[in-house]
Design a protein around this motif. Structure first.
Motif, short mmCIF file in Angstrom:
data_model
loop_
_atom_site.label_atom_id
_atom_site.label_comp_id
_atom_site.label_asym_id
_atom_site.label_seq_id
_atom_site.Cartn_x
_atom_site.Cartn_y
_atom_site.Cartn_z
N ILE A 80 -7.26 7.49 5.69
CA ILE A 80 -6.91 8.56 4.76
C ILE A 80 -5.40 8.58 4.64
CG2 ILE A 80 -6.78 11.07 4.48
CD1 ILE A 80 -9.62 11.21 5.59
N VAL A 81 -4.92 8.54 3.42
CA VAL A 81 -3.47 8.51 3.18
C VAL A 81 -3.12 9.57 2.14
CG1 VAL A 81 -1.49 7.12 2.50
CG2 VAL A 81 -3.44 6.02 3.62
N VAL A 82 -2.13 10.38 2.46
CA VAL A 82 -1.59 11.36 1.52
C VAL A 82 -0.08 11.20 1.50
CG1 VAL A 82 -1.28 13.80 0.96
CG2 VAL A 82 -3.47 13.00 1.90
N ALA A 83 0.48 10.98 0.32
CA ALA A 83 1.93 10.88 0.17
C ALA A 83 2.35 11.79 -0.98
CB ALA A 83 2.34 9.44 -0.12
N LEU A 84 3.21 12.76 -0.69
CA LEU A 84 3.71 13.72 -1.68
C LEU A 84 5.22 13.60 -1.75
CD1 LEU A 84 1.64 16.86 -0.53
CD2 LEU A 84 0.98 15.13 -2.22
#
Length: 478
Positions: free
Chosen positions: A451-455
């Motif tokens: 799972i990857v989240v980049a903001l």
């Protein structure tokens, strides 16, 4: 950035990827290198990445910093909608009557009731009306028509609301209501010769005059026709007809076809009803007005949209803002108290869902559920937790099927081609003027799913997109 620092950053991140219970606090070398020319500082980036089977490992950077998620907010709307409404839930449109049909005549009003139907277009409305003629023998609508939009509150949410930007008439900016007739859009063929601009609506429902005399012709490439375009003005005239005045600039010799949200939706629905009903040999007397369905009204005809799991494909793959907002309001309508604002009720449901899944909602700011707003806020940790809960829940496969595939389709069709992520990573994109984001699932070379989240929130956020893509490729290669 020195070679020594790049090596150190890479080793730090690789240690986190090795499966040990450790957390990397710096971006990996390829991401850091790609970030360097952007001018975006690390303080403007929120990052979480971990293998699904080891969520306590991986990478964390400003993970609990509140950020604008842009359209990655749609992932939260999709996950909660799948859980609370169900993947097979469907919106509908109904034609109802409380009175009896006698000798082909209905003396009480026919009710057109919207129940959040996302697929109600002109042909669907025509087919419902045809069902009245052929199955029920109805010919005369002597009591007029009541249009019931009250499933959502307020029933006309677009009235008096300032536009998100300077182009409220374009499809991405439509504010939905419970009767989403043709997406509240009408198609226009707009053309200019050497001296004037003309516009023809399609379909032509009658009663509408389009005036292009105020437009200024300019020497500009047709592909840039929106430059200098201004929102048209619509007025309802005393005789019930409508006038649409085009404004701004338009290129000479240019021809375009564009769907626009420029007519009052109640006026347009009324015109469509009158013309479609007349084309079927019916007559309509009395007014067409907004109101509520009477108690005991029976359903004469009904249209249903696609199951929710199918509707979510354009929401996620094409980032359809209006459809996301409609689904968000359907979440609210499912739990709203009498008179409660549907959008506020949806926010309440989302927060309750967070609590059910033991996800800390501290600082979470919800607005319309689409990310097309400047006020929604979420942390990378929160968004990653939502994705993890979805994967572990009953509807993880449905969510996964809606996400754009890197280098293949949707909003990722042109990104990450030729990388290890192509055809494998499934991620929701997000883009605003000062926000770039990705959130989803990335398989690595060992078959483990991350799972990857980049903001990224920064004035130069768009320049950081290559760095975000480099991160996804790097994880896919490990």
């Amino acid at each position: 950035m020195s070679r020594r620092l790049l090596v150190a950053l890479t080793l730090t991140a690789m240690a986190a990827l090795s499966g040990c219970a450790s957390i990397g606090r710096e971006p990996p070398g390829p991401m850091a290198e790609a970030l360097k020319p952007s001018g975006v500082p690390l303080s403007s980036i929120g990052l979480v990445a971990f293998p699904i089977d080891a969520p306590s490992t991986g990478l964390r950077l400003n993970a609990d910093q509140l950020m604008q998620p842009a359209s990655t907010m749609k992932a939260i709307t999709a996950v909660v909608a799948l859980d609370k409404l169900g993947p097979n839930s469907r919106g509908s449109t109904q034609l109802l009557a409380s009175g009896e049909i006698r000798d082909g005549r209905l003396d009480t009003p026919l009710v057109l009731k919207g129940n959040g139907d996302a697929d109600l277009d002109w042909p669907a409305l025509w087919l419902m009306l045809r069902e009245l003629r052929e199955r029920h023998g109805l010919r005369e609508l002597a009591g007029g028509v009541v249009i019931d939009r009250t499933l959502f509150q307020p029933s006309r949410p677009e009235l008096g609301v300032p536009a998100f930007d300077s182009q409220p008439e374009f499809p991405y900016n439509v504010i939905p209501d419970a009767l989403q007739l043709n997406g509240d859009l009408l198609q226009f063929d707009i053309a200019a010769d050497a001296s004037a601009v003309s516009a023809r609506p399609f379909p032509q429902f009658g009663g509408l005059t389009v005036d292009g005399s105020a437009m200024t012709l300019v020497d500009r490439a047709c592909k840039d026709w929106e430059d200098g375009w201004k929102p048209p003005r619509f007025d309802t005239l005393a005789d019930g007809s409508g006038r649409l005045a085009l404004q701004g600039e338009f290129p000479r010799g240019c021809q375009i076809t564009q769907s626009l949200n420029v007519l009052d939706r109640q006026w347009l629905a009324g015109q469509a009803l009158r013309q479609l009903w007349a084309s079927l040999g019916g007559t309509l007397s009395g007014e067409i007005r907004e109101g509520t369905s009477p108690d005991g009204a029976r359903v004469l005809a009904q249209h249903r949209d696609r199951p929710l799991a199918e509707l979510l494909r354009p929401v996620m793959k094409s980032s359809d803002n209006a459809l996301a907002r409609l689904i968000f309001k359907r979440i609210g309508a499912s739990a709203a108290q009498p008179g409660e604002d549907s959008q506020a009720a949806a926010g309440r449901v989302v927060r309750a869902w967070f609590a059910e899944h033991q996800i800390d909602a501290t600082g979470l700011v919800l607005d319309n559920g689409s990310g097309l707003t400047r006020i929604e806020r979420v942390t990378a940790s929160q968004l990653a937790a939502v994705l993890l809960a979805s994967h572990r829940g009953a509807h993880g496969p449905e969510l996964l099927a809606t996400l754009p595939v890197a280098g293949v389709d949707g909003t990722l069709s042109r990104r990450m081609k030729g990388t290890a992520a192509e055809g494998r990573a499934r991620m929701k994109t997000g883009t605003l003027r000062d926000a770039v984001a990705l959130a989803g699932f990335v398989p690595d070379s060992q078959g483990k799913t991350w799972i990857v989240v980049a903001l990224v929130n920064d004035d130069n956020a768009m320049k950081a997109r290559p760095a975000v893509d480099a991160l996804i490729d790097w994880i896919a290669r490990q």
